[in-house]
Motif scaffolding. Structure first.
Motif, PDB file in Angstrom:
ATOM      1  N   LYS A   1       0.838  -1.209   0.000  1.00  9.27           N
ATOM      2  CA  LYS A   1       0.000   0.000   0.000  1.00  9.27           C
ATOM      3  C   LYS A   1       0.868   1.252   0.000  1.00  9.27           C
ATOM      4  CE  LYS A   1      -3.869   2.383   0.712  1.00  9.27           C
ATOM      5  NZ  LYS A   1      -5.017   2.418  -0.210  1.00  9.27           N
TER       6      LYS A   1
ATOM      7  N   HIS B   1       1.281   6.207  -5.665  1.00 11.76           N
ATOM      8  CA  HIS B   1       2.150   7.363  -5.892  1.00 11.76           C
ATOM      9  C   HIS B   1       3.488   6.997  -6.529  1.00 11.76           C
ATOM     10  CE1 HIS B   1      -0.785   9.671  -3.722  1.00 11.76           C
ATOM     11  NE2 HIS B   1      -0.662   8.901  -2.659  1.00 11.76           N
TER      12      HIS B   1
ATOM     13  N   SER C   1      -8.330   0.338   2.392  1.00 11.14           N
ATOM     14  CA  SER C   1      -7.517   0.239   3.605  1.00 11.14           C
ATOM     15  C   SER C   1      -6.836  -1.122   3.710  1.00 11.14           C
ATOM     16  CB  SER C   1      -8.411   0.457   4.834  1.00 11.14           C
ATOM     17  OG  SER C   1      -7.812  -0.064   5.998  1.00 11.14           O
TER      18      SER C   1
ATOM     19  N   GLY D   1     -11.666   6.527   7.482  1.00 12.34           N
ATOM     20  CA  GLY D   1     -10.398   5.873   7.197  1.00 12.34           C
ATOM     21  C   GLY D   1     -10.075   5.897   5.712  1.00 12.34           C
ATOM     22  N   THR D   2      -9.257   4.936   5.268  1.00  7.37           N
ATOM     23  CA  THR D   2      -8.827   4.899   3.863  1.00  7.37           C
ATOM     24  C   THR D   2      -9.560   3.829   3.060  1.00  7.37           C
ATOM     25  OG1 THR D   2      -6.996   3.405   4.420  1.00  7.37           O
ATOM     26  CG2 THR D   2      -6.524   5.765   4.433  1.00  7.37           C
TER      27      THR D   2
ATOM     28  N   THR E   1      -0.015   4.622  13.678  1.00 10.82           N
ATOM     29  CA  THR E   1      -0.883   5.712  14.143  1.00 10.82           C
ATOM     30  C   THR E   1      -0.493   6.196  15.533  1.00 10.82           C
ATOM     31  OG1 THR E   1      -2.498   4.045  14.902  1.00 10.82           O
ATOM     32  CG2 THR E   1      -2.863   5.038  12.741  1.00 10.82           C
TER      33      THR E   1
ATOM     34  N   ASP F   1      -1.176  11.926  12.909  1.00  6.22           N
ATOM     35  CA  ASP F   1      -1.912  12.413  11.735  1.00  6.22           C
ATOM     36  C   ASP F   1      -1.749  11.489  10.531  1.00  6.22           C
ATOM     37  OD1 ASP F   1       0.756  12.939  11.419  1.00  6.22           O
ATOM     38  OD2 ASP F   1       0.484  14.910  10.479  1.00  6.22           O
ATOM     39  N   SER F   2      -1.470  10.211  10.781  1.00  2.00           N
ATOM     40  CA  SER F   2      -1.293   9.233   9.708  1.00  2.00           C
ATOM     41  C   SER F   2      -2.572   9.087   8.890  1.00  2.00           C
ATOM     42  CB  SER F   2      -0.903   7.868  10.292  1.00  2.00           C
ATOM     43  OG  SER F   2      -1.023   6.841   9.328  1.00  2.00           O
ATOM     44  N   GLN F   3      -2.415   8.755   7.607  1.00  2.00           N
ATOM     45  CA  GLN F   3      -3.572   8.541   6.728  1.00  2.00           C
ATOM     46  C   GLN F   3      -4.422   7.362   7.181  1.00  2.00           C
ATOM     47  OE1 GLN F   3      -2.755   6.865   2.810  1.00  2.00           O
ATOM     48  NE2 GLN F   3      -0.698   6.255   3.451  1.00  2.00           N
ATOM     49  N   TYR F   4      -3.834   6.490   8.016  1.00  4.04           N
ATOM     50  CA  TYR F   4      -4.555   5.293   8.447  1.00  4.04           C
ATOM     51  C   TYR F   4      -5.365   5.503   9.725  1.00  4.04           C
ATOM     52  CZ  TYR F   4      -1.442   3.133   5.060  1.00  4.04           C
ATOM     53  OH  TYR F   4      -0.760   2.819   3.904  1.00  4.04           O
ATOM     54  N   THR F   5      -5.327   6.727  10.271  1.00  4.49           N
ATOM     55  CA  THR F   5      -6.138   7.032  11.442  1.00  4.49           C
ATOM     56  C   THR F   5      -7.615   6.831  11.095  1.00  4.49           C
ATOM     57  OG1 THR F   5      -4.529   8.673  12.198  1.00  4.49           O
ATOM     58  CG2 THR F   5      -6.737   8.781  13.147  1.00  4.49           C
TER      59      THR F   5
ATOM     60  N   ASP G   1      -8.829   3.753  10.462  1.00  2.00           N
ATOM     61  CA  ASP G   1      -8.978   2.489   9.730  1.00  2.00           C
ATOM     62  C   ASP G   1      -9.413   1.339  10.644  1.00  2.00           C
ATOM     63  OD1 ASP G   1      -8.504   3.388   7.232  1.00  2.00           O
ATOM     64  OD2 ASP G   1      -6.463   2.651   7.046  1.00  2.00           O
TER      65      ASP G   1
END
Length: 305
Positions: A27, A32, A93, A147-148, A265, A270-274, A276
């Motif tokens: 992931k 990107h 996610s 979440g993602t 997390t 501030d992780s993108q996975y907060t 999830d």
């Protein structure tokens, strides 16, 4: 001295820890640094070459009548499986993907009923209903915006679990006839052929010059870890334990993914996975585990006909 059976369990635990970590590592590369389909190309071609090298040391011919079945297995178990797995993971996610995949034994039982005519008992029907509800609910939660996770990504991962379940049923007769490395070498060869026209363009447009050292390490992990070494360790383990024992280790996937995301997390608030990991997702995981337990365990007294 460690017995072969204990070594087999250590190998299975290692395999599924590799798979569990792969959800987060892969992931991190997509989309990107590399498109999902380009990563599929590298996984199948990279591991496929290594399997063909190993096949040079195993002199075993495949009957012409079995080629069609192996080609179908290559399409389902390698090309379609990897395509939907990576493209689904790139959109959703890692936790959702890891949990949805645990529903694979449920799909396998349903498919076995229609193809292999294996009986459906009341206990298995109950297990399919409970586990299936958990899987469908989790896929739907991808549309919640928390979440993602994503609905289309979860659907892709669900398709991945479904096609791989078909593969497990269709490949079963081949495992009694040929050595594992022979089967894997041929399925990856056919898988490469089916995958090539759908993934080559994405690979050609990948900017490998932008890769940092960490990206290269992650890429080699994804190609070698869950694709090549995992298959080898699985082959070793299956010499000493039953396939049902092997499949039970699939629950390590969500546990490993959740553990890694919890650590991330914690250190990166501030992780993108907060978001999830939620109570509802944990409930879905429990429902799937209960469902798979019911379809794979010995008949319970209160559910006997």
């Amino acid at each position: 001295m460690i017995s072969s059976r204990v070594k087999a369990h250590i190998a299975l635990l290692t395999v599924n820890m590799i798979y569990g970590a792969n959800y987060l590592i892969a992931k991190g590369l997509m989309p990107h640094k590399i498109e999902a389909s380009a990563l599929v190309f590298l996984r199948i071609s990279g591991a496929g070459v290594l399997f063909l090298v190993l096949k040079l040391f195993v002199k075993e011919k495949v009957e012409r009548k079995d080629m069609l079945r192996l080609a179908l297995c290559g399409f389902l178990g390698v090309a379609a499986n990897q395509f939907f797995s990576m493209n689904g993971l790139s959109l959703t996610s890692p936790v959702d993907a890891a949990i949805i995949v645990t529903a694979m034994p449920i799909f396998t039982v349903i498919i076995s009923y229609f193809i292999l005519k294996e009986p459906l008992t009341l206990q298995r029907i109950l297990g399919i209903s409970i586990g299936g509800f958990g899987a469908v609910l989790l896929i739907y939660l991808g549309n919640s915006g928390i979440g993602t996770g994503s609905l289309i990504g979860n659907i892709f991962v669900g398709i991945n679990a479904l096609v791989f379940s078909f593969y497990l049923v269709i490949i079963k007769p081949m495992t009694r006839k040929y050595k594992p490395i022979t089967i894997i070498a041929w399925t990856f060869t056919f898988g490469f052929i089916f995958m090539f026209p759908f993934c080559i363009e994405k690979l050609l447009h990948t900017d490998f010059q932008s890769f940092e050292v960490t990206n290269w390490v992650s890429l080699f992990y994804v190609v070698l870890g869950p694709t090549f070494f995992a298959y080898l360790l699985n082959m070793f383990a299956l010499q000493y334990v039953k396939p049902t024992v092997s499949s039970s280790y699939i629950y390590v996937h969500p546990a490993m993914a959740m553990l890694l995301i919890t650590i991330i997390t914690y250190f990166v608030p501030d992780s993108q996975y907060t978001g999830d990991i939620t109570f509802t997702k944990l409930l879905c995981c429990v429902l799937i585990i209960v469902g798979v337990y019911l379809i794979s365990s010995s008949p319970l007294k209160w559910l006997k006909k």
